[in-house]
Structure formats: structure tokens, C-alpha cells
Scaffold this motif. Structure first.
Motif, PDB file in Angstrom:
ATOM      1  N   ALA A   1       0.821  -1.215   0.000  1.00 47.96           N
ATOM      2  CA  ALA A   1       0.000   0.000   0.000  1.00 47.96           C
ATOM      3  C   ALA A   1       0.854   1.263   0.000  1.00 47.96           C
ATOM      4  CB  ALA A   1      -0.924   0.004   1.204  1.00 47.96           C
ATOM      5  N   GLY A   2       2.156   1.106  -0.252  1.00 48.48           N
ATOM      6  CA  GLY A   2       3.034   2.267  -0.386  1.00 48.48           C
ATOM      7  C   GLY A   2       3.627   2.792   0.894  1.00 48.48           C
ATOM      8  N   LEU A   3       3.450   2.093   2.010  1.00 51.26           N
ATOM      9  CA  LEU A   3       4.040   2.556   3.260  1.00 51.26           C
ATOM     10  C   LEU A   3       5.545   2.297   3.257  1.00 51.26           C
ATOM     11  CD1 LEU A   3       3.444   3.652   6.174  1.00 51.26           C
ATOM     12  CD2 LEU A   3       3.450   1.264   6.902  1.00 51.26           C
ATOM     13  N   LYS A   4       6.314   3.293   3.666  1.00 50.18           N
ATOM     14  CA  LYS A   4       7.766   3.165   3.744  1.00 50.18           C
ATOM     15  C   LYS A   4       8.178   2.994   5.201  1.00 50.18           C
ATOM     16  CE  LYS A   4       7.996   3.834  -0.642  1.00 50.18           C
ATOM     17  NZ  LYS A   4       8.258   2.701  -1.551  1.00 50.18           N
ATOM     18  N   PHE A   5       9.059   2.042   5.450  1.00 52.38           N
ATOM     19  CA  PHE A   5       9.600   1.816   6.790  1.00 52.38           C
ATOM     20  C   PHE A   5      10.945   2.515   6.897  1.00 52.38           C
ATOM     21  CE2 PHE A   5       6.682  -1.639   6.034  1.00 52.38           C
ATOM     22  CZ  PHE A   5       6.036  -1.783   7.247  1.00 52.38           C
ATOM     23  N   LYS A   6      11.045   3.405   7.866  1.00 51.81           N
ATOM     24  CA  LYS A   6      12.264   4.219   8.007  1.00 51.81           C
ATOM     25  C   LYS A   6      12.905   3.979   9.374  1.00 51.81           C
ATOM     26  CE  LYS A   6      13.857   9.041   8.115  1.00 51.81           C
ATOM     27  NZ  LYS A   6      13.410  10.454   8.051  1.00 51.81           N
TER      28      LYS A   6
ATOM     29  N   GLU B   1      11.187  14.505   1.086  1.00 53.32           N
ATOM     30  CA  GLU B   1      11.189  13.323   1.962  1.00 53.32           C
ATOM     31  C   GLU B   1       9.850  13.170   2.681  1.00 53.32           C
ATOM     32  OE1 GLU B   1      12.921  10.025   4.123  1.00 53.32           O
ATOM     33  OE2 GLU B   1      13.500  11.065   2.282  1.00 53.32           O
ATOM     34  N   ARG B   2       9.231  14.305   3.021  1.00 48.38           N
ATOM     35  CA  ARG B   2       7.959  14.255   3.727  1.00 48.38           C
ATOM     36  C   ARG B   2       6.781  13.917   2.819  1.00 48.38           C
ATOM     37  NH1 ARG B   2      10.189  18.776   6.576  1.00 48.38           N
ATOM     38  NH2 ARG B   2       9.144  20.215   5.158  1.00 48.38           N
ATOM     39  N   MET B   3       6.983  13.994   1.507  1.00 48.17           N
ATOM     40  CA  MET B   3       5.899  13.712   0.569  1.00 48.17           C
ATOM     41  C   MET B   3       5.789  12.222   0.267  1.00 48.17           C
ATOM     42  SD  MET B   3       4.374  16.478   0.269  1.00 48.17           S
ATOM     43  CE  MET B   3       3.225  16.092  -1.046  1.00 48.17           C
ATOM     44  N   GLN B   4       5.860  11.399   1.307  1.00 47.35           N
ATOM     45  CA  GLN B   4       5.580   9.968   1.238  1.00 47.35           C
ATOM     46  C   GLN B   4       5.211   9.504   2.638  1.00 47.35           C
ATOM     47  OE1 GLN B   4       9.044   7.764   0.021  1.00 47.35           O
ATOM     48  NE2 GLN B   4      10.421   8.890   1.342  1.00 47.35           N
ATOM     49  N   ARG B   5       4.374   8.476   2.726  1.00 50.73           N
ATOM     50  CA  ARG B   5       3.934   7.994   4.033  1.00 50.73           C
ATOM     51  C   ARG B   5       5.004   7.083   4.615  1.00 50.73           C
ATOM     52  NH1 ARG B   5      -1.040   9.062   5.652  1.00 50.73           N
ATOM     53  NH2 ARG B   5       0.123   9.259   7.592  1.00 50.73           N
ATOM     54  N   VAL B   6       5.496   7.475   5.787  1.00 50.40           N
ATOM     55  CA  VAL B   6       6.642   6.802   6.396  1.00 50.40           C
ATOM     56  C   VAL B   6       6.297   6.384   7.822  1.00 50.40           C
ATOM     57  CG1 VAL B   6       9.022   7.091   7.171  1.00 50.40           C
ATOM     58  CG2 VAL B   6       8.303   8.071   4.994  1.00 50.40           C
ATOM     59  N   LEU B   7       6.632   5.148   8.160  1.00 47.55           N
ATOM     60  CA  LEU B   7       6.546   4.676   9.541  1.00 47.55           C
ATOM     61  C   LEU B   7       7.947   4.708  10.136  1.00 47.55           C
ATOM     62  CD1 LEU B   7       4.715   3.459  11.763  1.00 47.55           C
ATOM     63  CD2 LEU B   7       5.379   1.200  10.921  1.00 47.55           C
TER      64      LEU B   7
ATOM     65  N   HIS C   1      -2.895   1.896  -2.961  1.00 53.29           N
ATOM     66  CA  HIS C   1      -2.473   0.689  -3.676  1.00 53.29           C
ATOM     67  C   HIS C   1      -2.124   1.002  -5.132  1.00 53.29           C
ATOM     68  CE1 HIS C   1      -3.574  -2.362  -0.603  1.00 53.29           C
ATOM     69  NE2 HIS C   1      -4.423  -1.413  -0.205  1.00 53.29           N
ATOM     70  N   ILE C   2      -2.903   1.885  -5.761  1.00 57.96           N
ATOM     71  CA  ILE C   2      -2.646   2.236  -7.163  1.00 57.96           C
ATOM     72  C   ILE C   2      -1.305   2.940  -7.299  1.00 57.96           C
ATOM     73  CG2 ILE C   2      -3.452   3.641  -9.100  1.00 57.96           C
ATOM     74  CD1 ILE C   2      -6.312   3.188  -8.070  1.00 57.96           C
ATOM     75  N   VAL C   3      -1.067   3.933  -6.431  1.00 56.43           N
ATOM     76  CA  VAL C   3       0.205   4.673  -6.473  1.00 56.43           C
ATOM     77  C   VAL C   3       1.370   3.734  -6.180  1.00 56.43           C
ATOM     78  CG1 VAL C   3       1.555   6.496  -5.381  1.00 56.43           C
ATOM     79  CG2 VAL C   3      -0.876   6.862  -5.857  1.00 56.43           C
ATOM     80  N   ALA C   4       1.204   2.846  -5.191  1.00 59.06           N
ATOM     81  CA  ALA C   4       2.278   1.918  -4.840  1.00 59.06           C
ATOM     82  C   ALA C   4       2.560   0.945  -5.976  1.00 59.06           C
ATOM     83  CB  ALA C   4       1.905   1.142  -3.569  1.00 59.06           C
ATOM     84  N   SER C   5       1.511   0.470  -6.644  1.00 56.03           N
ATOM     85  CA  SER C   5       1.689  -0.460  -7.756  1.00 56.03           C
ATOM     86  C   SER C   5       2.410   0.196  -8.924  1.00 56.03           C
ATOM     87  CB  SER C   5       0.324  -0.986  -8.209  1.00 56.03           C
ATOM     88  OG  SER C   5       0.462  -1.871  -9.294  1.00 56.03           O
ATOM     89  N   LEU C   6       2.042   1.427  -9.239  1.00 55.60           N
ATOM     90  CA  LEU C   6       2.714   2.158 -10.320  1.00 55.60           C
ATOM     91  C   LEU C   6       4.186   2.396  -9.982  1.00 55.60           C
ATOM     92  CD1 LEU C   6      -0.044   4.786 -11.248  1.00 55.60           C
ATOM     93  CD2 LEU C   6       0.687   2.806 -12.608  1.00 55.60           C
ATOM     94  N   THR C   7       4.441   2.761  -8.716  1.00 54.78           N
ATOM     95  CA  THR C   7       5.824   3.001  -8.286  1.00 54.78           C
ATOM     96  C   THR C   7       6.649   1.730  -8.382  1.00 54.78           C
ATOM     97  OG1 THR C   7       5.093   4.735  -6.759  1.00 54.78           O
ATOM     98  CG2 THR C   7       7.271   3.779  -6.366  1.00 54.78           C
ATOM     99  N   SER C   8       6.090   0.604  -7.904  1.00 54.95           N
ATOM    100  CA  SER C   8       6.817  -0.663  -7.916  1.00 54.95           C
ATOM    101  C   SER C   8       7.062  -1.174  -9.335  1.00 54.95           C
ATOM    102  CB  SER C   8       6.031  -1.694  -7.113  1.00 54.95           C
ATOM    103  OG  SER C   8       6.651  -2.958  -7.171  1.00 54.95           O
TER     104      SER C   8
END
Length: 447
Positions: free
Chosen positions: A249-254, A297-303, A406-413
Motif C-alpha cells: 500500500a506504499g508505506l515506507k519503513f524508516k 522526503e515528507r511527501m511519502q507515508r513513512v513509519l 495501492h494504485i500509487v504503490a503499484s505504479l511506483t513498484s
């Protein structure tokens, strides 16, 4: 007066009378903070709670395999008396004056005479103080000269059943060094706390922070190391998607260094929350150098997750902290909350592989499957009420349930996974544009 019983027979209450002592000890004294491990937790891995080299306190007193360390305790007592110019009798009087309070700190009563109990607590307390002093002064002796032995003793000193009340060590330290100062914990750690932090420095992430609360013993001290002061339990966390699902779903682990282990955050970004199309993770995946710009860097969802190091001692540490919270902090079981959060995030070795790749987990066990199995087993038999991660879990679930993520994450991947794939995608779009323009141009020029 009569009483009914399940089989329907009537019996006199006099027949049920038993001799009850007029003064019963309470099931648990208010001072109690050192517990025997509950049976259900012990059955999961009994070796995680039993000391191997040195016994501290009454739970594992007189164990034959630790006889060599008992001799070392006598050596340390002699050296401590030389160091401080204090007599054995004076040190013993500190224990005698507090014997009842010390006994009340344990969840069980022990058939030890007053003399034997005082000698045991004195030997164990002085052993710890002398060991801490030698560690601070970097003295080379029997223990420090053998790294495996020192590591084993550190391991034994964090076990819940292998503890002395911290106030006993504090009183011995004050008497030995004539330190009558009452340190303000809000401004500076007490001297003995400093000594303890120096000895357990491996577990102390926030070395500059102040331990602003009373410490019960070393297991409790390690809990202070790991827990940030701003945790507040709210509701029960009963569901959370796996790490690999959240990644889809596009979540980034930091990974975030120099933060308490339990201090996990999901920074709010209202723009991305309602308009995932503005997510720039695809740009940062293609051009990692752009991460130096905080706005991008802030323009993505990060945990944001402090790295969790998993090694041979991790299971024993976490199991003893879990047992402490289940017995002593049932309403503030933050370590239990953390373990259950990990249990939700990690289901298989694929989840571990993802978190290792993101440097959120440091795997020193070698096998990702072993780590997954360890995390899943740690969560067994934990009775959890409220969780300090309830709001975090709800936000993560909302993120996964939003279709555009999910759509954005799929396109990115698929099209912008790295620089080369992103470059090929951009060139492909440009070529497609020129091809489409070449097809339309005759019609446009004709008009």
C-alpha cells in the motif's frame, strides 16, 4: 445456620469451620516488585528465566552449579571493604535494619533464617557494587578479563527472578561512600543509577536522558531504557496488516536511530492522507539523492521505527520484561504492547526479510524464519488490555484500506522501482507521445 451444597445435602456451617490464623500475611505486599515467573510464561522457555553463572537473591540461592561465583562474591566483599574502609558488620547492619522490607519485595516467602538471609543479600549486593565499580574504572580482573564471563553475568543480572531491590544497593552505596546527597532525578541521575547505566550501556539507547522515576531493580531499569515517557494506552489493538501488506500500500519503513525502542511514529501528512496522488515516493525511488531535501522526503507515508536488534540474548530479555509487566505493570504493559505490535507486523519470513532490508530489524540470528518464529512465540500468553499503539494501528489500517494508496504503490513498484526502470519508463512515455503526435499530425495539418 445451614448451608447448601451442590449435591443437595444440607450441612452445618460448624462442619465447615477451619482454624484460620488471626493475622495472615497478604497475598502480595505493597513493596513487592520481584516475582516468580508465571507458569504459563515459564512453560514457553524455562531456560530464558534461569541464571547460568551467578545467582542474585533468594529464588535461585544455593544452586550447586554457581558455587565458583559464590567464592568470587567473598573475594569482592573483601576487596569492597578494603576500598571503602568499612567493616563487614557495618554493611551487614544496613541489611538487618531493612530485612522485613526486603523480604516483602519478593512474591514468595523463603525458609531462610534471618542470619542466612542477611548474609545472602549482603554478599549479592556487594558483589554487584564492586562489579559496577570495577567496570567503571576498567579494572582487569577475573571477570573483566574473560568477555564470555562478563557477558554471561550481564545476561543473568537482567533476569526477573535474579534481582535485588534497588533501594538495598542504594543504601549500601550511600553508607560505603558517605554519600548522603539526595539527587534530584529531574536534573541528574543518582550516582548508583549512573553506575548501573554504565554497566548496562549496551541496552541504553538514550544515554543523555534522565531516569526520572524510581527504579525497582535492574529488570525494571532496562524497561526504563526502552520506554519513552510519552506513551499512553487507549484501546485494545486487535488487528493490523502484515508488513508486506503495508508495503504493497506504499508505506515506507524508516529506521530512526537515537530513539527509545518503543517510540514508533507515523507522522501525519494531511495532504497525502486525502490526496495520495501527490505521493513522491516514485521520484525518490528513482533519484535517492533527492532525499536530502526534507520537503520531498515528507511527501511519502513513512513509519518511523527504531531498529530492533535480534541476537541470542533477545528472547531472554524480552521474556523477562514481558513477565515483569504482566505481574507488576498490567495497566501499562508497554513492552507487551510492542511485542504484540511486532507480532502483527511479522507473520512469515517475507515480512522479516522486508524489515531487515529496510534496516528496521537487525538480524544477528542469520535466518529470517528463525526471527519470525521468535517474534510469533513471544506474543503467546500475553494478556493485553489497553495498547499504547491503538491509534497507530488504526492509522496504518486506514492507510492500507484506502484504494488510491495501492494504485500509487503499484505504479511506483512496476514503473519507477529504481533509476534505470524509471528512466526507461520516462523514455517510453516520450516515445509514445511522439508516436501519438506523428499519428495525429496529418489530420491536424490537413485541417
Amino acid at each position: 445456620m445451614e448451608s447448601s451444597v451442590p449435591n443437595g445435602k444440607e450441612v452445618d456451617c460448624e462442619e465447615l469451620a477451619i482454624d484460620i490464623p488471626l493475622a495472615l500475611e497478604p497475598a502480595q505486599w505493597p513493596e513487592c516488585c520481584i516475582y516468580r515467573i508465571p507458569k504459563k510464561l515459564r512453560e514457553l522457555n524455562k531456560d530464558a528465566y534461569i541464571p547460568k553463572l551467578v545467582s542474585i537473591g533468594p529464588f535461585h540461592h544455593r544452586r550447586e552449579e554457581m558455587r565458583n561465583m559464590e567464592i568470587q562474591k567473598l573475594r569482592y566483599l573483601r576487596e569492597f571493604c578494603y576500598r571503602t574502609r568499612k567493616k563487614h558488620e557495618g554493611l551487614a547492619s544496613i541489611i538487618q535494619d531493612n530485612e522485613v522490607k526486603i523480604r516483602h519485595c519478593y512474591s514468595e516467602t523463603f525458609e531462610l533464617s534471618s542470619k542466612e538471609f542477611v548474609n545472602m543479600i549482603l554478599l549479592d549486593g556487594i558483589f554487584i557494587l564492586e562489579l559496577f565499580l570495577r567496570t567503571r574504572e576498567k579494572e582487569n580482573d577475573y571477570i573483566s578479563s574473560q568477555p564470555w564471563l562478563r557477558a554471561g553475568i550481564i545476561h543473568d543480572l537482567i533476569l526477573l527472578e535474579n534481582q535485588l531491590p534497588f533501594f538495598v544497593l542504594q543504601k549500601l552505596y550511600i553508607f560505603a561512600f558517605n554519600d548522603s546527597s539526595n539527587c534530584n532525578h529531574r536534573e541528574e541521575d543518582a550516582p548508583l543509577v549512573k553506575l548501573s547505566r554504565n554497566f548496562f550501556t549496551y541496552y541504553d539507547r538514550q544515554r543523555e536522558s534522565i531516569i526520572g522515576e524510581e527504579v525497582n531493580h535492574f529488570t525494571d531499569l532496562l524497561r526504563h531504557f526502552l520506554c519513552p515517557p510519552n506513551l499512553h494506552p487507549s484501546e485494545h489493538l486487535d488487528n493490523l496488516y502484515f508488513a508486506t501488506k503495508l508495503d504493497e500500500a506504499g508505506l515506507k519503513f524508516k529506521p530512526v536511530e537515537k530513539r527509545h525502542l518503543l517510540d514508533i511514529k507515523f507522522p501525519e501528512n494531511k495532504c497525502l492522507k486525502y490526496c495520495p496522488c501527490f505521493n513522491l515516493s516514485w521520484v525518490l525511488a528513482c533519484l535517492p539523492c533527492l532525499k536530502c531535501f526534507p520537503y520531498l522526503e515528507r511527501m511519502q507515508r513513512v513509519l518511523e521505527v527504531p531498529p530492533f536488534e535480534v541476537d541470542d540474548d533477545t528472547e531472554a530479555l524480552m521474556r523477562n520484561l514481558i513477565a515483569l509487566e504482566q505481574c507488576h505493570y498490567p495497566s501499562n504493559a508497554y513492552i507487551c504492547n510492542y511485542v504484540l505490535l511486532l507480532d502483527y507486523l511479522i507473520d512469515t519470513k517475507k515480512d522479516v526479510a522486508l524489515l531487515v532490508d529496510k534496516k528496521v530489524i537487525v538480524n544477528k540470528l542469520g535466518s529470517n524464519a528463525t526471527v519470525a518464529n521468535l517474534i510469533n512465540k513471544l506474543g503467546q500468553h500475553i494478556v493485553e488490555g489497553k495498547s499504547c499503539y491503538y491509534d497507530l494501528g488504526r492509522e496504518l489500517n486506514d492507510h492500507y484500506d484506502y484504494p488510491l494508496n495501492h494504485i500509487v504503490a503499484s505504479l511506483t513498484s512496476t514503473y519507477f522501482h529504481d533509476f534505470w526502470r524509471g528512466t526507461a519508463t520516462v523514455i517510453g512515455i516520450i516515445v509514445l507521445g511522439f508516436t501519438f503526435w506523428s499519428f495525429l499530425r496529418p489530420f491536424v495539418m490537413k485541417d
